[in-house]
Write a protein that holds these residues in place. Sequence first.
Motif, PDB file in Angstrom:
ATOM      1  N   VAL A 133     -28.376  42.931  -5.748  1.00 15.57           N
ATOM      2  CA  VAL A 133     -27.916  42.270  -4.536  1.00 15.57           C
ATOM      3  C   VAL A 133     -28.923  41.228  -4.060  1.00 15.57           C
ATOM      4  N   VAL A 134     -30.214  41.559  -4.206  1.00 17.66           N
ATOM      5  CA  VAL A 134     -31.260  40.631  -3.757  1.00 17.66           C
ATOM      6  C   VAL A 134     -31.611  39.683  -4.893  1.00 17.66           C
ATOM      7  N   ARG A 135     -31.484  38.413  -4.628  1.00 16.65           N
ATOM      8  CA  ARG A 135     -31.784  37.425  -5.665  1.00 16.65           C
ATOM      9  C   ARG A 135     -33.218  36.938  -5.614  1.00 16.65           C
ATOM     10  N   GLY A 136     -33.810  36.988  -4.454  1.00 17.84           N
ATOM     11  CA  GLY A 136     -35.179  36.489  -4.359  1.00 17.84           C
ATOM     12  C   GLY A 136     -35.608  36.382  -2.909  1.00 17.84           C
ATOM     13  N   ILE A 137     -36.765  35.785  -2.741  1.00 19.05           N
ATOM     14  CA  ILE A 137     -37.272  35.566  -1.397  1.00 19.05           C
ATOM     15  C   ILE A 137     -37.414  34.059  -1.202  1.00 19.05           C
ATOM     16  N   GLY A 138     -36.881  33.562  -0.099  1.00 20.30           N
ATOM     17  CA  GLY A 138     -37.044  32.149   0.194  1.00 20.30           C
ATOM     18  C   GLY A 138     -38.173  31.966   1.201  1.00 20.30           C
ATOM     19  N   ARG A 139     -38.935  30.896   1.019  1.00 28.17           N
ATOM     20  CA  ARG A 139     -40.016  30.609   1.963  1.00 28.17           C
ATOM     21  C   ARG A 139     -39.840  29.203   2.518  1.00 28.17           C
ATOM     22  N   PRO A 140     -38.915  29.085   3.453  1.00 31.86           N
ATOM     23  CA  PRO A 140     -38.697  27.762   4.030  1.00 31.86           C
ATOM     24  C   PRO A 140     -39.906  27.395   4.891  1.00 31.86           C
ATOM     25  N   GLY A 141     -40.364  26.158   4.823  1.00 32.45           N
ATOM     26  CA  GLY A 141     -41.495  25.716   5.623  1.00 32.45           C
ATOM     27  C   GLY A 141     -42.759  26.442   5.199  1.00 32.45           C
ATOM     28  N   HIS A 142     -43.490  26.951   6.133  1.00 36.00           N
ATOM     29  CA  HIS A 142     -44.822  27.471   5.827  1.00 36.00           C
ATOM     30  C   HIS A 142     -44.834  28.985   5.709  1.00 36.00           C
ATOM     31  N   SER A 143     -44.681  29.675   6.828  1.00 34.08           N
ATOM     32  CA  SER A 143     -44.994  31.098   6.819  1.00 34.08           C
ATOM     33  C   SER A 143     -43.777  32.008   6.679  1.00 34.08           C
ATOM     34  N   SER A 144     -42.674  31.714   7.400  1.00 28.55           N
ATOM     35  CA  SER A 144     -41.553  32.652   7.482  1.00 28.55           C
ATOM     36  C   SER A 144     -40.937  32.894   6.101  1.00 28.55           C
ATOM     37  N   SER A 145     -40.382  34.099   5.909  1.00 25.78           N
ATOM     38  CA  SER A 145     -39.703  34.365   4.648  1.00 25.78           C
ATOM     39  C   SER A 145     -38.321  34.922   4.948  1.00 25.78           C
ATOM     40  N   ILE A 146     -37.457  34.744   3.982  1.00 22.01           N
ATOM     41  CA  ILE A 146     -36.062  35.135   4.182  1.00 22.01           C
ATOM     42  C   ILE A 146     -35.542  35.745   2.889  1.00 22.01           C
ATOM     43  N   VAL A 147     -34.792  36.854   2.998  1.00 22.11           N
ATOM     44  CA  VAL A 147     -34.291  37.532   1.802  1.00 22.11           C
ATOM     45  C   VAL A 147     -33.019  36.835   1.329  1.00 22.11           C
ATOM     46  N   LEU A 148     -33.017  36.433   0.069  1.00 21.75           N
ATOM     47  CA  LEU A 148     -31.846  35.756  -0.486  1.00 21.75           C
ATOM     48  C   LEU A 148     -30.951  36.770  -1.196  1.00 21.75           C
ATOM     49  N   LEU A 149     -29.656  36.799  -0.808  1.00 20.25           N
ATOM     50  CA  LEU A 149     -28.732  37.785  -1.376  1.00 20.25           C
ATOM     51  C   LEU A 149     -27.680  37.114  -2.247  1.00 20.25           C
ATOM     52  N   ASP A 150     -27.118  37.924  -3.122  1.00 24.63           N
ATOM     53  CA  ASP A 150     -25.955  37.484  -3.895  1.00 24.63           C
ATOM     54  C   ASP A 150     -24.725  38.052  -3.188  1.00 24.63           C
ATOM     55  N   LEU A 151     -23.904  37.188  -2.609  1.00 26.08           N
ATOM     56  CA  LEU A 151     -22.785  37.662  -1.785  1.00 26.08           C
ATOM     57  C   LEU A 151     -21.792  38.502  -2.610  1.00 26.08           C
ATOM     58  N   GLY A 152     -21.445  38.003  -3.790  1.00 24.43           N
ATOM     59  CA  GLY A 152     -20.483  38.722  -4.632  1.00 24.43           C
ATOM     60  C   GLY A 152     -20.987  40.123  -4.974  1.00 24.43           C
ATOM     61  N   ALA A 153     -22.253  40.216  -5.339  1.00 25.35           N
ATOM     62  CA  ALA A 153     -22.826  41.518  -5.695  1.00 25.35           C
ATOM     63  C   ALA A 153     -22.843  42.441  -4.482  1.00 25.35           C
ATOM     64  N   ALA A 154     -23.142  41.855  -3.313  1.00 23.60           N
ATOM     65  CA  ALA A 154     -23.172  42.676  -2.099  1.00 23.60           C
ATOM     66  C   ALA A 154     -21.781  43.229  -1.787  1.00 23.60           C
ATOM     67  N   LEU A 155     -20.775  42.398  -1.966  1.00 26.72           N
ATOM     68  CA  LEU A 155     -19.403  42.855  -1.706  1.00 26.72           C
ATOM     69  C   LEU A 155     -19.022  43.951  -2.697  1.00 26.72           C
ATOM     70  N   SER A 156     -19.395  43.755  -3.954  1.00 30.05           N
ATOM     71  CA  SER A 156     -19.071  44.762  -4.982  1.00 30.05           C
ATOM     72  C   SER A 156     -19.736  46.087  -4.645  1.00 30.05           C
ATOM     73  N   ARG A 157     -20.989  45.993  -4.297  1.00 30.45           N
ATOM     74  CA  ARG A 157     -21.737  47.203  -3.971  1.00 30.45           C
ATOM     75  C   ARG A 157     -21.074  47.957  -2.816  1.00 30.45           C
ATOM     76  N   GLY A 158     -20.568  47.188  -1.866  1.00 27.85           N
ATOM     77  CA  GLY A 158     -19.950  47.804  -0.692  1.00 27.85           C
ATOM     78  C   GLY A 158     -18.727  48.645  -1.005  1.00 27.85           C
TER      79      GLY A 158
END
Lengths: 160, 697
Positions: A133-158
């Motif tokens: 479900v998790v594809r990676g971590i995005g680091r927009p700009g400098h410090s903050s991080s954001i979890v990148l998900l695969d929507l299709g996989a998340a729906l399947s998992r659900g």
Amino acid sequence: MAKLALQTIEEESRRDEGNEFLSFSLAGESYAVPLASVLEIVVPPPLTEVPRAPKAILGVASVRGRLLTVVDLRVVLGVEGESPPNKGRLLLGRGPEDELMAARVDEVDQVLRLPDDQVEQVALGLGADSTEVVRGIGRPGHSSSIVLLDLGAALSRGTR
Amino acid sequence: MTDYGEKGGEDFLGEAQEIVESFSRSLLGIDSAFKKGRTDPELVNEAFRAIHTLKGLAGIFSAVELGQLAHKLEDLLGEVRLGRTVLGPELLDVLFAAIDVMQGFIGASKSGDTPRDEAALAAISAAIDGVIRGGAKTSNEDYGVDPAIWSVLTEYEEHRLRTNLAAGLSLYRVRSQFDLMTIDQEIEALKDRARQLGEVITYLPTGEVTDRDVLELDLILATGVPEAEVQAALSNPARQIMKIPTVSRGAMQPAAPVTGTPLSAALAPESVGTRPVASDLHFERPGTRVEMKASVRAVRVDIRKLDYLMNGLGEMAILKSSLEALAVRIRANIDSKARRDLARLLHAFDRRLGDMQEGILEMRMVPLSQVFDRLARGVRQTSRELSRDVRLVVTGAETEIDKLLVEELGDPLLHMLRNAIDHGIEALDERARVQKPQTGTIALNAYQKGNHVVIEVEDDGRGIDTARLVQKAVELGSLSTSEADQLSHGEALALMFLPGLSTKSGITELSGRGVGMDVVKTNISRIGGVIDVHSELGIGTKITITLPVTLAIVRALLVRVGSQVFAVPFASVAEVLILETRPRIVEGKEVLSLRGTTLALCRLSQLLRIEGNPSSGKKFVVVAQVGERRLGLVVDEIFGQKDVVIKALGRSLAKVKGFSGATEFDDQRVGLVLDVAAIVEEVWSSTESRTKALSYG
């Protein structure tokens, strides 16, 4: 002048399509999914629970006459915490067997452009359970991080 | 424009399929007549015409293999029509095999595959040649009939006349006058009458009437009915009926003198000369005209388009409800005339909407014969493969059911019929020993019962040995020995639906081919049906399938359980009760006495695990009836009934049992439709439910 600006934006968006993500919040955390995988964002219509359905399935709802299964991303991701009531959005995407489904999120944030050097491929240690479900971590700009998900996989998992 | 071509192709395949099916129907008719020692020339003609049409169609759409096969079959049937090749079991086998090959061609074109069509074609062509070679000689016996008559007959008519005379039948000439305005219908009417007496050999204009608006025809009829009856049946002021002298083969008389006059003169009592009337009247042969009419009146429509219309109508119904709600709201603010007008309009709208829904539903309905014909072929094939002597008796093939259901029914029914032949009907020697008639009978009955269609497969075979079934189930570990001892007859029979249970030791090629009864049951449940079995050892087995007539729109009862509203299809509701007395507890289950019978109860809030609002007030019992089983569903409130458009739940919810779909209520809220059959099944099959035996029957 306005026309020219619009053209530029369109061109830019075309160029960056592969790297565009839609960010949203869920139980206070920030997540994002590839923009191309989101078919539509809708205000949730009344939701009907389906008794005895898997825990991650919130229920079914009718979006313009189409019956959709709605998945709760919090359960899929195993995050605790309350979602604010009477808010939220549905992200429509393709689940298993190409079925049109919806994922409920708390709030839609913005569209992010993440160049490749700001995306870290999925790291070990996040727990084997979430690797697909998790594809990676995005680091927009400098410090903050954001979890990148695969929507299709998340729906399947659900639906499991 | 490629779209157009594709569409044309699809239409072609659909039409080809229909022709092959009609061909198959004719063959089954020929087959059953043949078994009774008769040949039905009309059916042979039908088969011939169907193949002829198919050949033409294949030519237009350049379906080469199909065209070649149709051509071969046309030749073969042509030989049969003319009596040059004799109808026999091998020939029928080849014809039935050809149907499978043709369907293979059509199926392959549909899926876009290109399998080894040529090999299949070569094999079946060789088989056809094989049966043509056994041709029979044509007799030249003239039975004392005026050679002038023989001279105008086509080869086919000549063959038919000879066949009838050989059977010792008499020949009549029926001379009638027709008004040119109404001649088509009148000829058909006359032919229909005449066919009830015997066979119409030919009919030709006499050319003797000079009135330009009148045509006189001679119809030649071969029949075994006494002359007085023929006179009585066909008598009419505008008709003359005369017996044509013939000589039976046994007492051969000198043939009538050869006169050389044309038919009209030879047949006429006083000849007045002839003129070629037929050519300038565009006189049509029967058959072709009728078929064309049928094909013009029917339109083939993709079922998805009907679904689309149906959805649209569903949404219109929702709009209508909103309008009604609006009307209620503004009622206070408008004058009485406007109020009346509004009410009238809404009422009219409602009625039209209802009509349209009904109309579209009807379009989806097709007769069960669509699937029954295919089954009859399967039965024939299976009984030949297993060398069982089996007669299939079909009733109610005209019963109509939703097209989608028909398509889902084919495989389960075929499997049930095969089972009946393979496991049910005994081998010949065994039947003789138990003094049953040599020919086993399998009845395939269908009839409508309220909103349901019931299909029964009944055989007069050996019945199901429940003792062995139970033993097998214990061996497989599906049942403990103590459980096995407590089973009722009905429960033991129901074991046949367990996966992996087959009572006959030694799997035959047929039963080994695929699915067991568990799959049959799953398939039937999927389309909202229920299976019941009755069987008596040594007497026979009857399996009953009860299906909803249609899936798309159903009348439903709206009920509340906790905070949720569900739709219960009306078709499975027998009655509704108020739960006044405390239910009795029998073996841990709640039951209710209802007019002398015991009704098992199921609290939906428990079954569906719905929490909250257990409402102190009174409860209601919806008595659900599916097949022979009854179950009382306990709910909190009843809201009344409503027509609902059922939409399928996503595949993502396929594993969740108990709901057959969902429907949209007026306030955009979605309501789940209870799958009553599945719920009844679930409650019944739950192992601790010992009370189920009590409410059986």
